[in-house]
Design an enzyme around this catalytic site. Sequence first.
Site, PDB file in Angstrom:
ATOM      1  N   MET A 286       0.779  -1.215  -0.028  1.00 16.44           N
ATOM      2  CA  MET A 286      -0.050   0.057  -0.251  1.00 16.44           C
ATOM      3  C   MET A 286       0.797   1.133   0.100  1.00 16.44           C
ATOM      4  O   MET A 286       1.811   1.431   0.673  1.00 16.44           O
ATOM      5  CB  MET A 286      -1.019   0.080   1.214  1.00 16.44           C
ATOM      6  N   GLU A 321       4.504   0.832  -5.887  1.00 14.18           N
ATOM      7  CA  GLU A 321       4.266   1.541  -4.569  1.00 14.18           C
ATOM      8  C   GLU A 321       5.102   3.037  -4.725  1.00 14.18           C
ATOM      9  O   GLU A 321       4.414   4.070  -4.321  1.00 14.18           O
ATOM     10  CB  GLU A 321       4.380   1.040  -3.414  1.00 14.18           C
TER      11      GLU A 321
HETATM   12  N1  B3K Z   1      -3.517   0.834  -3.851  1.00  7.33           N
HETATM   13  C1  B3K Z   1      -3.231  -0.361  -3.246  1.00  7.33           C
HETATM   14  C2  B3K Z   1      -4.485  -1.328  -3.331  1.00  7.33           C
HETATM   15  C3  B3K Z   1      -5.522  -1.328  -2.141  1.00  7.33           C
HETATM   16  C4  B3K Z   1      -6.429  -2.322  -2.470  1.00  7.33           C
HETATM   17  C5  B3K Z   1      -7.561  -2.073  -1.274  1.00  7.33           C
HETATM   18  N2  B3K Z   1      -8.378  -3.273  -1.459  1.00  7.33           N
HETATM   19  C6  B3K Z   1      -2.115  -1.122  -3.675  1.00  7.33           C
HETATM   20  C7  B3K Z   1      -1.639  -0.790  -4.982  1.00  7.33           C
HETATM   21  O1  B3K Z   1      -2.429  -0.889  -6.138  1.00  7.33           O
HETATM   22  O2  B3K Z   1      -0.642  -0.310  -5.153  1.00  7.33           O
HETATM   23 ZN    ZN Z   2      -1.335   0.577  -7.276  1.00  5.85          ZN
END
Ligand code: B3K
Ligand code: ZN
Length: 896
Positions: A286, A321
């Site tokens: 995340m 990320e």
């Molecule tokens: N943005 C997060 C994903 C979150 C999922 C929530 N159910 C990781 C990513 O795509 O980088």
């Molecule tokens: Zn992402």
Amino acid sequence: MDIATTPTNPEGNPELADAATMPKEPPVIRREDYKPYPWLLPETRLHFDLGVEATTVAATLKVERNPDAEPSGELFLNGDSLKADSVRVDGEASDDWRMEGADLIVSLPGAKHTVEITTTIQPDKNTALMGLYASNGMLCTQCEAEGFRRITFFPDRPDVLSTYSVRMQGAKDQFPILLCNGNKTETGDLEDGRHFAEWHDPWPKPSYLFALVAGDLVAHSGPFTTQSGREVECNIWVRAEDIDRTDHALKSLHQSMKWDEETFGREYDLDLYNIVAVSDFNMGAMENKGLNVFNTKYVLADPDTATDDDFDAVEGVIAHEYFHNWSGNRITCRDWFQLSLKEGFTVLRDQLFSQDMRGEAVKRIEDVRILRAAQFPEDAGPLAHPIRPDSYREISNFYTATVYNKGAEVIRMMRSMAGEERFRKGTDLYFDRHDGEAATCEDFISAIEEGAELQLAQFRRWYRQAGTPRISVSQQNTARGFTLTLSQTIPDTPGQTNKGPMPIPLRIAVHCGETGSLGEEQLIVLKEAEETFELPLTGPDPIVSINRGFTAPVIIERAMSREALAFLAARDNDPFARYEAMQELSVGHLVAAASGELDEEERATGKRVIADAFRAIIADEELDDAMRGELMILPSETYLFEAMASSSPAGPPSGERKADPGAIHAEREQLKTTLGTVLKRELEGLYARAEAVPFDDPAGRGARKVKAQALALLAASDPEKAAGMAARQFDSAGNMTDRQGAMMVLAGLKAPEREERLAAFYDRFKGNDLVIDKWFTLQALSLHDDVINQVKALAEHPDFTMNNPNRVRSLYMAFAGNPKGFHDASGEGYRMIADVILALDPINPQTAARFVSPLGKWRRIEPGRAALMKAELERIAKADNLSRDTFEQVSRSLDG
Ligand code: B3K
Ligand code: ZN
């Protein structure tokens, strides 16, 4: 109601409104209903008093009216399983507030107010792993998409940006490290062995990017100097025993930071970048601002415990990320329907990065294989949706291969049409124009349209139409030259029929089959439902190489002779086209054979041509082993399932034939046996050559790949001999790639070596969760006749738990992807997965809902299995208190 995930109300009332399970039929949220939030939140202060059993959260929200929104005298704050211990407005206790379901609404008469709310949460009861939860004695958070509302009442939507200041305090021995977003501004000791840290994040952000971590962690640190000369402190935080497995993660982070400066002109914007690895995590990682939280699986790697593919996955997720800092955090999404704005673009960015790190051809093939394994089936099934969906009940269900991977392909098409240089002008304009905003997909398209000088009016259909386009190709030699007629159809998907044609960029070249000369490549864009293109005739017997590099995420339907495919497989100068020709050769044979269309002679010819193509690839000295390995990969049973379900025997409309997994499996195994037998000498030679390449040799990686493939094919023809080879490979392996490759073969065999090596593997790695996950997966994926009973027994193993998503996935997601076990004609595999969904739903709804899609394929499968799968879905649908997540996926799977 889910007792396990519901914190006890301080007043003793267990009836806290839990947003995930109420009401029975959760409401549909629609994209067209978007309205800006009536209030701005310039400043948010949070005070955490940390405890694993109880954490109190005091939130202070400065709010003022949003001049760009319809005014409201009420402040609507989302909540999930929360109760307010106190509410104060402008410093005074207030009773002018009410609960509406799980949410809290405060009446506010003026234009500017300060609202203070205190809540108490129970991290150790939080098995859903959304909001603040406990993992191995540490505390951490996951807020995307709607987890922040499980921490405090808040406008938990991505278009409300606020500046956060946070104070966290807790027992120093239990939580020696206290981390949050942004920069640390103060630390100090308190009475009773407690301490505190204060953090301030200068960049306004939505609540989904909030993160907090408290625990006993150590850091592997290494600075990065940005292109403008600023030094950024980079830390990879892990448990002390894992510190030796963090080199690759730190190196990948530094490479990502440099690459984003060079390729997209993006520099990091804080002095600190923290990554924390946690063992209990719903997904991969995340991108919280300045404080990424990662699944340990995507941080920890050393050659003894991680495979070459694991190393790549760490590199890719760390990059993904990191890249979100610009495509996601600096520019975020206006609402969750725009998810592909950040995810599709960031997947493309991480794919391009990995191409640059590891080689374009192999990475492109891997990405297409993932798309075909995960996204094409989704697009052809009941859960199909456009990359920008129009509605949802639970947004967690829309973190899909469509939004992510097809989203990346759609942006990649823009890049192919514009060329790299103009595409960069488009992205520069996007970043300049929308920095600091919550933007939409439309904002992105407009910026690319203007900056990259593209006409994208018709192209916008890619954002609203679901379904994988099918392109049929026919070629005519005319007196003047050579023409190619292409026509496109976009299949109906739930809620969508009669779709308009979309622009489809296709890189194409025409080779001459007779002389073997290779034609020049050009990019054509198919815009109409049907179009004819005139191409220069390079000589007699033209062979068309189309969708080179996989420029468009489409299915090409063409009638091409085996000889022409063998020519492309051996000769094409586009590596992807070679891979594609090999796949088509095998798919064509296996689907026809599984459908009972081949007599013995045709079957033998088909296998002979494939074997000849394999022989040529093994002998081709110009190929490196990494690419050779790609060319030797047989199409997966999932891919063959899709091809069989959507192919039409002789003429009638596509989609009438149903997949028969039993026949697919049998034919594919038979082909493996033939290849192993006919190519025994070549495969043994390849194995021996690859075995001699040292681990650290630059060619070692490719060598390990072809070695595993050679062993798998040899095992299909001579299991006894292969068991011996695999056991030897296992015993002498100095790395996990070889060890796992050997175990994969052994796991499917009935041989004494199987049990001995499984026990040795377990004993050696007992206590290392990520490796023990592999041990579960190897068995759940195996082609062993008794795999169903083996999986049942593994579920009783002391190391198995339903509370850890990695462990659940390692056993059951692997099993759901095991075509032999899952599709067992008895229906036992389907029943097992349905039981998992029902058992997991009250514990972790997000992870439970992910198991629905394998059962959702029932409409495309032969009638016997279809009835069994549907019955399991109906059994789940009847259960009481289903979560919103599972309810939505099951009802779509039955209705769609
Ligand atoms: N943005 C997060 C994903 C979150 C999922 C929530 N159910 C990781 C990513 O795509 O980088
Ligand atoms: Zn992402």
